[in-house]
Design an enzyme around this catalytic site. Structure first.
Site, PDB file in Angstrom:
ATOM      1  N   SER A  24       0.479  -1.641   0.438  1.00 53.07           N
ATOM      2  CA  SER A  24       0.540   0.204   0.183  1.00 53.07           C
ATOM      3  C   SER A  24       0.421   1.528  -0.031  1.00 53.07           C
ATOM      4  CB  SER A  24      -0.887   0.041   1.520  1.00 53.07           C
ATOM      5  OG  SER A  24      -0.030  -0.059   2.752  1.00 53.07           O
ATOM      6  N   THR A  78     -38.906  28.530 -11.030  1.00 54.72           N
ATOM      7  CA  THR A  78     -39.480  26.756 -10.799  1.00 54.72           C
ATOM      8  C   THR A  78     -39.961  26.408 -12.012  1.00 54.72           C
ATOM      9  OG1 THR A  78     -41.644  27.702 -10.907  1.00 54.72           O
ATOM     10  CG2 THR A  78     -40.673  27.756  -8.731  1.00 54.72           C
ATOM     11  N   SER A  84     -12.344  26.298 -28.090  1.00 50.75           N
ATOM     12  CA  SER A  84     -12.713  25.228 -28.631  1.00 50.75           C
ATOM     13  C   SER A  84     -11.363  24.842 -29.299  1.00 50.75           C
ATOM     14  CB  SER A  84     -13.919  25.395 -29.455  1.00 50.75           C
ATOM     15  OG  SER A  84     -13.961  24.028 -30.775  1.00 50.75           O
ATOM     16  N   LYS A 129     -16.502  30.391 -29.067  1.00 54.10           N
ATOM     17  CA  LYS A 129     -16.370  29.751 -28.483  1.00 54.10           C
ATOM     18  C   LYS A 129     -15.513  30.090 -27.038  1.00 54.10           C
ATOM     19  CE  LYS A 129     -19.212  26.516 -27.337  1.00 54.10           C
ATOM     20  NZ  LYS A 129     -19.405  25.008 -27.432  1.00 54.10           N
ATOM     21  N   ASN A 140     -15.844  28.481 -23.069  1.00 53.68           N
ATOM     22  CA  ASN A 140     -16.425  27.599 -22.603  1.00 53.68           C
ATOM     23  C   ASN A 140     -16.398  26.781 -21.335  1.00 53.68           C
ATOM     24  OD1 ASN A 140     -18.059  26.306 -24.817  1.00 53.68           O
ATOM     25  ND2 ASN A 140     -15.590  24.907 -25.197  1.00 53.68           N
ATOM     26  N   TYR A 196      -9.686  -6.028  12.684  1.00 48.41           N
ATOM     27  CA  TYR A 196      -9.711  -5.087  11.328  1.00 48.41           C
ATOM     28  C   TYR A 196      -8.958  -6.802  10.037  1.00 48.41           C
ATOM     29  CZ  TYR A 196      -6.050  -4.087   7.857  1.00 48.41           C
ATOM     30  OH  TYR A 196      -5.317  -3.604   6.635  1.00 48.41           O
ATOM     31  N   GLN A 210      -7.492  -2.028   4.245  1.00 46.48           N
ATOM     32  CA  GLN A 210      -6.538  -0.953   2.983  1.00 46.48           C
ATOM     33  C   GLN A 210      -6.922  -0.698   2.184  1.00 46.48           C
ATOM     34  OE1 GLN A 210      -2.396  -2.212   3.435  1.00 46.48           O
ATOM     35  NE2 GLN A 210      -3.183  -2.713   0.666  1.00 46.48           N
ATOM     36  N   LYS A 223      -7.499   4.101   2.011  1.00 42.19           N
ATOM     37  CA  LYS A 223      -7.461   4.817   2.132  1.00 42.19           C
ATOM     38  C   LYS A 223      -7.771   5.580   0.785  1.00 42.19           C
ATOM     39  CE  LYS A 223      -4.002   2.517   4.039  1.00 42.19           C
ATOM     40  NZ  LYS A 223      -5.191   2.247   5.086  1.00 42.19           N
TER      41      LYS A 223
HETATM   42  N1  ARG Z   1      -1.482  -1.158   5.247  1.00 40.07           N
HETATM   43  C1  ARG Z   1      -2.118  -1.684   5.196  1.00 40.07           C
HETATM   44  C2  ARG Z   1      -3.713  -0.881   5.961  1.00 40.07           C
HETATM   45  O1  ARG Z   1      -3.226  -0.113   5.412  1.00 40.07           O
HETATM   46  C3  ARG Z   1      -1.731  -1.379   7.514  1.00 40.07           C
HETATM   47  C4  ARG Z   1      -2.258  -2.092   8.476  1.00 40.07           C
HETATM   48  C5  ARG Z   1      -1.389  -4.072   8.165  1.00 40.07           C
HETATM   49  N2  ARG Z   1      -2.565  -4.540   9.205  1.00 40.07           N
HETATM   50  C6  ARG Z   1      -1.806  -5.668   8.706  1.00 40.07           C
HETATM   51  N3  ARG Z   1      -2.412  -6.436  10.057  1.00 40.07           N
HETATM   52  N4  ARG Z   1      -1.530  -7.154   7.890  1.00 40.07           N
HETATM   53  O2  ARG Z   1      -4.380  -1.760   6.072  1.00 40.07           O
END
Ligand code: ARG
Length: 456
Positions: A22, A154, A276, A282, A284, A316, A321, A324
Site C-alpha cells: 500500500s 420553478t 474550442s 466558443k 466554454n 481488522y 486497506q 485510503k
Molecule cells: N497497510 C495496511 C493498511 O493500510 C496497514 C495495516 C496492516 N495490518 C495488518 N495486520 N496487515 O490497512
C-alpha cells in the site's frame, strides 16, 4: 524487508507482494506516522516500558527521518510494504536496537487507524478553510447585487422576481450546513485508536489517555475492537463531501446555463474559461462542468467505502486497506475543485441588464398583480383567475403586464386602477418581499452580515 519474518520459509510471491503493498498511496501519511511514533515512544518511556535513552534515540532518529523526507534527502522506498514498515525499518537501520523497541504495545492495525485519523483531521481543516473562502466570496458578490433583479425559476420556468444576491446567498446557506457537517465529522473522528493494538489491547501498562492528549485528540476509542476496525469516520467525511459536491454541482449547472447565449446572466473571466479547437467563437465553462462531473467521482468514493466495510467481521481485515485510496481521492477532488471554483465565482461578472430583461419578459409579476387585486378586497382565487386572463390577453397582444393599457385591465376586472402599475414594478415586487428569508434587498444585506459573523 518484511516486519513479519520468523514464521515464514518462503519469500512472498512477486505479484502477491505488489498486490499486497500500500506504500504507493499510504506514503503520503509519513508525517502522521512519524508524529504518532514520537508520541508512542514518549508514552512508553513515561510508563517505564522503554528507557529514556531509547526514547531519545527514537525521537531523534524519527526527527532526522522526517526532515530528510521533507528536504528530499531521503527517498521513500516504494518496494516497502507500507509507510509504517518503511519508517520503522529506516529507524532501526539508523539507531539499532532502540528502533526495534518502538513497536512495543502497538500494532500496525491501531497505527494505521491513528495515521488516517490524523491525516484526515488535517484535511478537514483545509477543506473547511476553503468552504469558508467560497462563503466569503458569495457574501461579497451578494452584497454588490442585493438589489439586482433577476427572475426566480420553478420547473425552469420564470416564476417570481428575486435578486442575484438572494440567489447567491442560497448557496451560502448550503455551504453553511456543509461547513457544520465537516466540523461535526471532525469531532467524531477526533478520538484516538492508538493502544487498541492488534485488536485486544495489551498487557503493558500503557497510558492511552496521555498519548491521545499528546496527539491532540479529545478522547480515546473506548473499545479496542472498534478502535481498529471501524472506518465510519471515513464514510461520514465522504458523505459530507458528497453533499458538498451536490451543492457545487447544482451551482455549476446554473453557471453553465447562465453563461449560455440563451441566458447570458453572467460572464466568466477568460482565466476560468476554455476555448474550442475548431469553433473560434466558443468560450466554454469547463471549470463548472468539471465540478458537476467530479461530484459523481466523490459519490463513487463514498459508495466504495460503504461497500468495503459492510461485510467485514470484527476486527481488522486487509480489505480495510482499500479505505485510503477512496477517502484520499474524495479529499483531493474536493480540494482541487474548491481551489478552482472559488476564484471562478470571484472573477465572474454579473450582467444585470440581461437579468432584468429576462425578469421583464416572463410575467413574473403576475402574483403581485393578483396580490394587489386581493388588497382591494377581491378573494385571492378570483384575483388569480382575473390575472390569468390578463396574462392570456398580454400573450395575445404580444405585450407585458407593465405595458398593457388600463382599459384592458378594467375590461377583465373593474376593480383595477392605475395603482396596479406601481404594484407590478419589478423593483417594488422584490422590495416588498420582506418576509423572513425572502429576497428583499434589506434581507440579503442582513443575511450577508449573519454569514460573515460565522466566518469572523
Ligand atoms: N497497510 C495496511 C493498511 O493500510 C496497514 C495495516 C496492516 N495490518 C495488518 N495486520 N496487515 O490497512
Amino acid at each position: 524487508m518484511k516486519l513479519w519474518t520468523g514464521r515464514f520459509k518462503k519469500q512472498l510471491d512477486e505479484a502477491a507482494d505488489a498486490y499486497n503493498s500500500s506504500i504507493s498511496f499510504d506514503s503520503r501519511m509519513y508525517r502522521e506516522d512519524i508524529r504518532g511514533s514520537m508520541a508512542h515512544a514518549a508514552m512508553l518511556a513515561a510508563q517505564g516500558i522503554i528507557s529514556e535513552e531509547d526514547r531519545d534515540a527514537i525521537i531523534n532518529g524519527l526527527d532526522g527521518i522526517l526532515s530528510e523526507i521533507e528536504s528530499g534527502a531521503l527517498e521513500i522506498d516504494m518496494s516497502a510494504e507500507d509507510i509504517h514498515t518503511f519508517i520503522e525499518a529506516e529507524l532501526t537501520d539508523r539507531i539499532g536496537a532502540a528502533g526495534k523497541r518502538l513497536h512495543t504495545a502497538r500494532s500496525r492495525n491501531d497505527q494505521v487507524a491513528l495515521d488516517i485519523r490524523l491525516w484526515l483531521r488535517n484535511a478537514v481543516d483545509g477543506i473547511v478553510t476553503r468552504v469558508e473562502g467560497l462563503m466569503k466570496v458569495l457574501c461579497d458578490k451578494a452584497e454588490q447585487h442585493a438589489a439586482t433583479v433577476m427572475p426566480g425559476y420553478t420547473h425552469m420556468q420564470r416564476a417570481q422576481p428575486i435578486t442575484f444576491g438572494h440567489h447567491l446567498m442560497a448557496y451560502a446557506n448550503m455551504l453553511e450546513r456543509d461547513r457544520e457537517r465537516l466540523l461535526d465529522a471532525r469531532k467524531r473522528m477526533n478520538r484516538s485508536p492508538i493502544g487498541c493494538c492488534a485488536l485486544a489491547g495489551t498487557t503493558y501498562p500503557t497510558d492511552r489517555a496521555a498519548e491521545a492528549k499528546a496527539l491532540g485528540f479529545d478522547d480515546i476509542c473506548h473499545n479496542s475492537l472498534d478502535g481498529v476496525s471501524d472506518r465510519d469516520f471515513c464514510i461520514e467525511l465522504a458523505a459530507a463531501l458528497s453533499i458538498l459536491m451536490t451543492h457545487l454541482s447544482r451551482f455549476s449547472e446554473e453557471i453553465i446555463l447562465w453563461c449560455s447565449w440563451e441566458f447570458k446572466f453572467v460572464e466568466l473571466s477568460d482565466a476560468f474559461s476554455t476555448g474550442s479547437s475548431i469553433m473560434p467563437q466558443k468560450k466554454n465553462p469547463d471549470i463548472a462542468e468539471l465540478t458537476r462531473g467530479k461530484a459523481g467521482r466523490v459519490f463513487g468514493d463514498t459508495m466504495t467505502l460503504l461497500t468495503v466495510l459492510k461485510g467485514l467481521p470484527l476486527a481488522y481485515n486487509k480489505d480495510m486497506q482499500e479505505d485510503k485510496e477512496a477517502i484520499f481521492d474524495a479529499v483531493d477532488t474536493v480540494t482541487m475543485c474548491l481551489d478552482a471554483f472559488t476564484p471562478m465565482i470571484d472573477t465572474m461578472t454579473a450582467l444585470p441588464d440581461n437579468m432584468r430583461k429576462a425578469a421583464a419578459g416572463g410575467f413574473i409579476n403576475a402574483t403581485d398583480c393578483a396580490d394587489w387585486l386581493t388588497s382591494k378586497g377581491i378573494p385571492f382565487r378570483d384575483a388569480y383567475k382575473a390575472t390569468g386572463e390578463l396574462v392570456a390577453r398580454c400573450i395575445e397582444l404580444g405585450t407585458t403586464l407593465e405595458a398593457l393599457p388600463i382599459e384592458e385591465y378594467r375590461a377583465i376586472c373593474e376593480d383595477f386602477d392605475e395603482g396596479v402599475y406601481d404594484a407590478i414594478a419589478l423593483d417594488r415586487c422584490v422590495a416588498m418581499r420582506k418576509s423572513a428569508g425572502g429576497p428583499a434587498p434589506e434581507n440579503t444585506v442582513a443575511e450577508v452580515a449573519r454569514i460573515r459573523a460565522i466566518l469572523a
